[in-house]
Design a protein around this motif. Structure first.
Motif, PDB file in Angstrom:
ATOM      1  N   ARG A  11       2.682 -24.380 -44.548  1.00 27.99           N
ATOM      2  CA  ARG A  11       2.178 -24.174 -45.915  1.00 27.99           C
ATOM      3  C   ARG A  11       3.286 -24.230 -46.958  1.00 27.99           C
ATOM      4  O   ARG A  11       3.133 -24.858 -47.996  1.00 27.99           O
ATOM      5  CB  ARG A  11       1.463 -22.831 -46.008  1.00 27.99           C
ATOM      6  CG  ARG A  11       0.159 -22.811 -45.270  1.00 27.99           C
ATOM      7  CD  ARG A  11      -0.553 -21.496 -45.459  1.00 27.99           C
ATOM      8  NE  ARG A  11      -1.764 -21.451 -44.644  1.00 27.99           N
ATOM      9  CZ  ARG A  11      -2.341 -20.349 -44.255  1.00 27.99           C
ATOM     10  NH1 ARG A  11      -1.855 -19.173 -44.591  1.00 27.99           N
ATOM     11  NH2 ARG A  11      -3.435 -20.405 -43.512  1.00 27.99           N
ATOM     12  N   GLY A  12       4.383 -23.554 -46.691  1.00 26.46           N
ATOM     13  CA  GLY A  12       5.433 -23.436 -47.690  1.00 26.46           C
ATOM     14  C   GLY A  12       6.346 -24.633 -47.812  1.00 26.46           C
ATOM     15  O   GLY A  12       6.856 -24.927 -48.888  1.00 26.46           O
ATOM     16  N   PHE A  13       6.566 -25.339 -46.697  1.00 28.04           N
ATOM     17  CA  PHE A  13       7.520 -26.445 -46.715  1.00 28.04           C
ATOM     18  C   PHE A  13       6.880 -27.772 -46.345  1.00 28.04           C
ATOM     19  O   PHE A  13       7.561 -28.794 -46.297  1.00 28.04           O
ATOM     20  CB  PHE A  13       8.690 -26.143 -45.776  1.00 28.04           C
ATOM     21  CG  PHE A  13       9.481 -24.942 -46.192  1.00 28.04           C
ATOM     22  CD1 PHE A  13      10.432 -25.036 -47.194  1.00 28.04           C
ATOM     23  CD2 PHE A  13       9.249 -23.710 -45.614  1.00 28.04           C
ATOM     24  CE1 PHE A  13      11.158 -23.930 -47.596  1.00 28.04           C
ATOM     25  CE2 PHE A  13       9.972 -22.591 -45.995  1.00 28.04           C
ATOM     26  CZ  PHE A  13      10.924 -22.699 -46.994  1.00 28.04           C
ATOM     27  N   GLY A  14       5.597 -27.774 -46.035  1.00 30.96           N
ATOM     28  CA  GLY A  14       4.878 -29.005 -45.741  1.00 30.96           C
ATOM     29  C   GLY A  14       5.252 -29.650 -44.420  1.00 30.96           C
ATOM     30  O   GLY A  14       5.088 -30.857 -44.260  1.00 30.96           O
ATOM     31  N   LEU A  15       5.750 -28.866 -43.468  1.00 29.27           N
ATOM     32  CA  LEU A  15       6.099 -29.442 -42.174  1.00 29.27           C
ATOM     33  C   LEU A  15       4.841 -29.702 -41.354  1.00 29.27           C
ATOM     34  O   LEU A  15       3.889 -28.931 -41.391  1.00 29.27           O
ATOM     35  CB  LEU A  15       7.024 -28.504 -41.401  1.00 29.27           C
ATOM     36  CG  LEU A  15       8.401 -28.222 -42.005  1.00 29.27           C
ATOM     37  CD1 LEU A  15       9.221 -27.355 -41.066  1.00 29.27           C
ATOM     38  CD2 LEU A  15       9.142 -29.500 -42.328  1.00 29.27           C
ATOM     39  N   SER A  16       4.858 -30.791 -40.623  1.00 29.86           N
ATOM     40  CA  SER A  16       3.732 -31.129 -39.755  1.00 29.86           C
ATOM     41  C   SER A  16       3.890 -30.429 -38.409  1.00 29.86           C
ATOM     42  O   SER A  16       4.956 -29.888 -38.091  1.00 29.86           O
ATOM     43  CB  SER A  16       3.681 -32.643 -39.547  1.00 29.86           C
ATOM     44  OG  SER A  16       4.801 -33.063 -38.779  1.00 29.86           O
ATOM     45  N   GLY A  17       2.848 -30.490 -37.617  1.00 30.14           N
ATOM     46  CA  GLY A  17       2.912 -29.930 -36.273  1.00 30.14           C
ATOM     47  C   GLY A  17       3.986 -30.606 -35.434  1.00 30.14           C
ATOM     48  O   GLY A  17       4.657 -29.961 -34.635  1.00 30.14           O
ATOM     49  N   LEU A  22       9.431 -30.474 -33.020  1.00 30.64           N
ATOM     50  CA  LEU A  22      10.819 -30.939 -32.968  1.00 30.64           C
ATOM     51  C   LEU A  22      11.784 -29.755 -33.086  1.00 30.64           C
ATOM     52  O   LEU A  22      12.795 -29.701 -32.376  1.00 30.64           O
ATOM     53  CB  LEU A  22      11.075 -31.955 -34.080  1.00 30.64           C
ATOM     54  CG  LEU A  22      12.492 -32.500 -34.174  1.00 30.64           C
ATOM     55  CD1 LEU A  22      12.822 -33.332 -32.934  1.00 30.64           C
ATOM     56  CD2 LEU A  22      12.663 -33.327 -35.428  1.00 30.64           C
ATOM     57  N   LEU A  23      11.471 -28.811 -33.962  1.00 30.74           N
ATOM     58  CA  LEU A  23      12.314 -27.622 -34.098  1.00 30.74           C
ATOM     59  C   LEU A  23      12.351 -26.832 -32.789  1.00 30.74           C
ATOM     60  O   LEU A  23      13.405 -26.352 -32.367  1.00 30.74           O
ATOM     61  CB  LEU A  23      11.809 -26.733 -35.236  1.00 30.74           C
ATOM     62  CG  LEU A  23      11.870 -27.318 -36.643  1.00 30.74           C
ATOM     63  CD1 LEU A  23      11.252 -26.349 -37.648  1.00 30.74           C
ATOM     64  CD2 LEU A  23      13.289 -27.666 -37.028  1.00 30.74           C
ATOM     65  N   THR A  24      11.203 -26.704 -32.154  1.00 30.87           N
ATOM     66  CA  THR A  24      11.141 -26.003 -30.877  1.00 30.87           C
ATOM     67  C   THR A  24      11.910 -26.765 -29.808  1.00 30.87           C
ATOM     68  O   THR A  24      12.623 -26.168 -28.991  1.00 30.87           O
ATOM     69  CB  THR A  24       9.679 -25.801 -30.451  1.00 30.87           C
ATOM     70  OG1 THR A  24       9.007 -25.061 -31.481  1.00 30.87           O
ATOM     71  CG2 THR A  24       9.573 -25.057 -29.133  1.00 30.87           C
ATOM     72  N   SER A  25      11.802 -28.078 -29.813  1.00 27.60           N
ATOM     73  CA  SER A  25      12.514 -28.894 -28.835  1.00 27.60           C
ATOM     74  C   SER A  25      14.031 -28.785 -29.010  1.00 27.60           C
ATOM     75  O   SER A  25      14.769 -28.725 -28.023  1.00 27.60           O
ATOM     76  CB  SER A  25      12.094 -30.360 -28.947  1.00 27.60           C
ATOM     77  OG  SER A  25      10.738 -30.498 -28.622  1.00 27.60           O
ATOM     78  N   GLY A  26      14.498 -28.767 -30.240  1.00 28.52           N
ATOM     79  CA  GLY A  26      15.936 -28.594 -30.498  1.00 28.52           C
ATOM     80  C   GLY A  26      16.429 -27.260 -29.971  1.00 28.52           C
ATOM     81  O   GLY A  26      17.502 -27.176 -29.356  1.00 28.52           O
ATOM     82  N   PHE A  27      15.648 -26.216 -30.207  1.00 25.95           N
ATOM     83  CA  PHE A  27      15.993 -24.893 -29.692  1.00 25.95           C
ATOM     84  C   PHE A  27      16.064 -24.914 -28.167  1.00 25.95           C
ATOM     85  O   PHE A  27      17.025 -24.447 -27.564  1.00 25.95           O
ATOM     86  CB  PHE A  27      14.964 -23.864 -30.172  1.00 25.95           C
ATOM     87  CG  PHE A  27      15.171 -22.494 -29.595  1.00 25.95           C
ATOM     88  CD1 PHE A  27      15.985 -21.582 -30.241  1.00 25.95           C
ATOM     89  CD2 PHE A  27      14.548 -22.112 -28.418  1.00 25.95           C
ATOM     90  CE1 PHE A  27      16.181 -20.310 -29.712  1.00 25.95           C
ATOM     91  CE2 PHE A  27      14.731 -20.851 -27.891  1.00 25.95           C
ATOM     92  CZ  PHE A  27      15.555 -19.950 -28.547  1.00 25.95           C
TER      93      PHE A  27
END
Length: 127
Positions: A11-17, A22-27
């Motif tokens: 909602r706040g930054f307009g990131l898609s699922g 990708l953020l989870t994969s990097g982690f």
């Protein structure tokens, strides 16, 4: 915990699922690459490696919190993954050196309970 902030990121930054994935994969990539070298280093350098893991985790959290772009979020998540991936392998030699053998199982219990309670609290407080 991405489950806690994924709605805010969408909602706040307009990131898609896919971007959140990708953020989870990097982690997870960083989390998976670092445990063996961290455990070996902790056997030699002890608590100093554990301190580095805390600095990486806190630094990654600060980078993530201060970011407003996917690149910044990704950098923060990778730093968090490195820090988190180092914690458990570093705890084993540090606890073995600093806790009496008859109390070691209890110390591990406290570590595990704290980890679980922290995750549960984050999910509960979010709702």
């Amino acid at each position: 915990l991405m489950a806690v902030i994924s709605i805010d990121l969408q909602r706040g930054f307009g990131l898609s699922g896919a971007e959140i994935g990708l953020l989870t994969s990097g982690f997870m990539l960083a989390y998976g690459l670092v445990p063996i070298p961290a455990g070996l280093a902790a056997g030699r350098y002890g608590g100093r490696v554990l301190a580095v893991s805390a600095v990486l985790l806190i630094g990654g959290s600060l980078v993530f919190a201060a970011s407003s772009s996917l690149t910044g979020f990704a950098a923060g998540r990778v730093l968090q993954g490195l820090g988190c991936g180092m914690i458990i392998p570093c705890c084993s030699p540090v606890l073995a050196r600093s806790v009496r053998p008859e109390r070691l199982n209890r110390a591990w219990g406290f570590l595990g309970a704290g980890w679980g309670m922290g995750s549960r609290s984050a999910l509960t407080l979010r709702t």
